[in-house]
Design a protein around this motif. Sequence first.
Motif, PDB file in Angstrom:
ATOM      1  N   LYS A  74       0.836  -1.207   0.000  1.00  0.00           N
ATOM      2  CA  LYS A  74       0.000   0.000   0.000  1.00  0.00           C
ATOM      3  C   LYS A  74       0.872   1.259   0.000  1.00  0.00           C
ATOM      4  O   LYS A  74       0.608   2.219  -0.744  1.00  0.00           O
ATOM      5  N   ILE A  75       1.915   1.259   0.832  1.00  0.00           N
ATOM      6  CA  ILE A  75       2.803   2.428   0.917  1.00  0.00           C
ATOM      7  C   ILE A  75       3.503   2.662  -0.419  1.00  0.00           C
ATOM      8  O   ILE A  75       3.607   3.804  -0.890  1.00  0.00           O
ATOM      9  N   ASN A  76       3.987   1.592  -1.038  1.00  0.00           N
ATOM     10  CA  ASN A  76       4.659   1.736  -2.332  1.00  0.00           C
ATOM     11  C   ASN A  76       3.713   2.290  -3.396  1.00  0.00           C
ATOM     12  O   ASN A  76       4.105   3.100  -4.237  1.00  0.00           O
ATOM     13  N   GLU A  77       2.460   1.842  -3.364  1.00  0.00           N
ATOM     14  CA  GLU A  77       1.472   2.339  -4.330  1.00  0.00           C
ATOM     15  C   GLU A  77       1.219   3.830  -4.105  1.00  0.00           C
ATOM     16  O   GLU A  77       1.148   4.612  -5.066  1.00  0.00           O
ATOM     17  N   LEU A  78       1.092   4.239  -2.836  1.00  0.00           N
ATOM     18  CA  LEU A  78       0.892   5.653  -2.524  1.00  0.00           C
ATOM     19  C   LEU A  78       2.103   6.493  -2.945  1.00  0.00           C
ATOM     20  O   LEU A  78       1.953   7.605  -3.465  1.00  0.00           O
ATOM     21  N   ALA A  79       3.314   5.939  -2.714  1.00  0.00           N
ATOM     22  CA  ALA A  79       4.538   6.658  -3.100  1.00  0.00           C
ATOM     23  C   ALA A  79       4.602   6.815  -4.615  1.00  0.00           C
ATOM     24  O   ALA A  79       4.959   7.884  -5.131  1.00  0.00           O
ATOM     25  N   ALA A  80       4.260   5.750  -5.352  1.00  0.00           N
ATOM     26  CA  ALA A  80       4.293   5.806  -6.816  1.00  0.00           C
ATOM     27  C   ALA A  80       3.316   6.852  -7.343  1.00  0.00           C
ATOM     28  O   ALA A  80       3.637   7.604  -8.285  1.00  0.00           O
ATOM     29  N   LEU A  81       2.124   6.920  -6.754  1.00  0.00           N
ATOM     30  CA  LEU A  81       1.142   7.929  -7.165  1.00  0.00           C
ATOM     31  C   LEU A  81       1.652   9.340  -6.867  1.00  0.00           C
ATOM     32  O   LEU A  81       1.441  10.272  -7.656  1.00  0.00           O
ATOM     33  N   PHE A  82       2.342   9.483  -5.740  1.00  0.00           N
ATOM     34  CA  PHE A  82       2.907  10.789  -5.375  1.00  0.00           C
ATOM     35  C   PHE A  82       3.969  11.215  -6.398  1.00  0.00           C
ATOM     36  O   PHE A  82       3.942  12.345  -6.911  1.00  0.00           O
TER      37      PHE A  82
ATOM     38  N   PHE B 135       4.637   2.656 -17.509  1.00  0.00           N
ATOM     39  CA  PHE B 135       5.662   2.255 -16.532  1.00  0.00           C
ATOM     40  C   PHE B 135       5.512   2.991 -15.193  1.00  0.00           C
ATOM     41  O   PHE B 135       6.321   2.791 -14.299  1.00  0.00           O
ATOM     42  N   LYS B 136       4.470   3.848 -15.108  1.00  0.00           N
ATOM     43  CA  LYS B 136       4.176   4.607 -13.883  1.00  0.00           C
ATOM     44  C   LYS B 136       5.396   5.408 -13.426  1.00  0.00           C
ATOM     45  O   LYS B 136       5.725   5.434 -12.224  1.00  0.00           O
ATOM     46  N   LEU B 137       6.092   6.020 -14.389  1.00  0.00           N
ATOM     47  CA  LEU B 137       7.281   6.807 -14.056  1.00  0.00           C
ATOM     48  C   LEU B 137       6.889   8.039 -13.257  1.00  0.00           C
ATOM     49  O   LEU B 137       5.770   8.545 -13.364  1.00  0.00           O
ATOM     50  N   GLY B 138       7.828   8.509 -12.449  1.00  0.00           N
ATOM     51  CA  GLY B 138       7.549   9.674 -11.626  1.00  0.00           C
ATOM     52  C   GLY B 138       8.788  10.523 -11.413  1.00  0.00           C
ATOM     53  O   GLY B 138       9.845  10.282 -12.028  1.00  0.00           O
TER      54      GLY B 138
ATOM     55  N   ARG C 216      15.149  13.079  -8.661  1.00  0.00           N
ATOM     56  CA  ARG C 216      15.505  11.985  -9.569  1.00  0.00           C
ATOM     57  C   ARG C 216      14.247  11.442 -10.254  1.00  0.00           C
ATOM     58  O   ARG C 216      13.156  11.445  -9.666  1.00  0.00           O
ATOM     59  N   ILE C 217      14.425  10.938 -11.485  1.00  0.00           N
ATOM     60  CA  ILE C 217      13.358  10.224 -12.176  1.00  0.00           C
ATOM     61  C   ILE C 217      13.130   8.916 -11.424  1.00  0.00           C
ATOM     62  O   ILE C 217      14.073   8.203 -11.088  1.00  0.00           O
ATOM     63  N   ILE C 218      11.874   8.574 -11.181  1.00  0.00           N
ATOM     64  CA  ILE C 218      11.529   7.386 -10.397  1.00  0.00           C
ATOM     65  C   ILE C 218      10.998   6.284 -11.312  1.00  0.00           C
ATOM     66  O   ILE C 218      10.090   6.507 -12.123  1.00  0.00           O
TER      67      ILE C 218
END
Length: 587
Positions: A116-124, A154-157, A201-203
């Motif tokens: 869940k935390i990783n999903e929230l971080a990726a959305l951020f 790829f859900k890049l961030g 940094r690019i995520i």
Amino acid sequence: MTGRIPENILEDVLSRTNIVEVISGYIPLKRAGRNFKALCPFHHEKTPSFMVSPDRQIYHCFGCQESGNAFKFLMRYERMDFPEAVELLAKKAGVVLPKAAAMDNKTEGLITQLYKINELAALFYAGYLNSAEAAKAKTYLLKRGINEDAIKLFKLGLAPDKWDGLINHLRSKGIGLSLIEKAGLILPRDGGGYYDRFRNRIIFPVFDIKSRILGFGARVMDEALPKYINSPETAIYIKGKNLYGLNLSKEGIRDSDSVIIVEGYLDFITPFVCGVKNIIASSGTALTLDQVRLLKRYTHNVVMVYDADQAGELATLRALDIFIEEDMQVKVAALPKAEDPDSFVRKYGIDKFKDAVHKAKGLFEYKLEALRSRFSPKEIEGKRMIASKMLETISKFKSPILISEYVKKLAVEIDVKEDALLEEMGKVKEPGTKFERGHYFPQKGLAAVNPTEKLLVKLMLDDNDLMNRLKETLGPDDFQDPRIANIVSVMYEHFKQGKTIGAHLLVNYLPEEDISRIFCESVFLPDSLSEDNKEKVISDCVNRIKSERLKVHKKSLHEQIKTAQQAGDKEELNRLVAEFHRLIKKR
């Protein structure tokens, strides 16, 4: 094969599963009498030899010998492991699986929270990449050929250039600092408190095979070092067990029956968005045995395209031996110096990249060329080093024919006698293993199955009462084929314990592929017996099996008597002769 899943759960899942419905969801089946048939999905054929039995709930291909129950089909077709196949069918059947014993509630809760935390971080991170402050990063990606569709896929961030950007966001969602740290997203300060691990940094989110986010890679947008930093290992992220991009490329790998392995995130993304769908990345780490076995679910054919520098060459050489030990076909594609797959595709185009892959060298040629660049084959010590390194790889092949042929080829390439290489081979084998020249000649395959024994297995499956009658007079040891003896032993044991004697259940308990295939093949023997001649056929089968058993025993006693005579052992001779006479009388 059943692992930690209780037997009653497996039986429940299989009893609620129709193998015809499962397999027809992947390939078209046609009715053939009581069974169904199709072109085998596991090998190329023009005439259908793949049979499915709705009565016995198993399948068998008479062409390639692939066989099993619904679990095995999913494992083979979908490249799943056993627990995954059970989980999928259980979900469809409405069977609730117990949690693994090792997974207590506390651990399970942590894992759920980390996803869940990783999903929230990726959305951020993804949201920040689309903000006005991220124009520079968006331009950077677009210049590298990564368009909006690829960014979403790829859900890049982008990580903000702040010490606490992610911390503040996650805490506003009610996530505690301790959990965020366990996810590997923040680091503790020396004087107390925490700061974001990734900044400016690019995520690149890293996904598992089910597209769940395990962790992140982060890349700078200039020449600063380090170029990449990555999430540490966590309760859900074990780097040596996952491959970047496999969640997106698994179908392409299976369809083409080959995989291209590159090193970094962009080395994967750039070719993938240009149409190369059978590609994965090792994320800059040395390939592990777990990763190779994960790939092996989808294909046995590999082309490695690592960076054309010394580090890339060493990584390739290390991986070659793992692929060989896992009996996979591996080649290596060479790129020009100072090029990686990302830069090569952007500079020369995807067709040139595909051409480089098509012209990939065999592992023998690649490793020999790499060693020649480091050691001179014209010098004695250089020859010794090349031979030693090459033999380390050659000795890992499972095929005696391949080993023999590669030794011959190496002898020609470095101008050394083959016998000398064979002797040297003995020095590079694993400690405790014995080297013999005869090791390199193929061994004889298993003998054909005795048709009488196979028929009796089918008859016992068809009639459990028959099994009850026979188990008192015909034991597993009476069967000459050890594979059939193993099958009968499993059947008798299940009967003794009062378990269901179903082919689709028994196949879970057969220890080897060869035994399982013989068992499934026996199920598909034609039903040509009438009630009038059934008892006679059963009696004939039993008598023939008993007769063969006595014949073998008699031959063995002959040999032992001869040995006792030659040794002058009168006591042993008398014992053996007496046993021989008892055997004749019994017959």
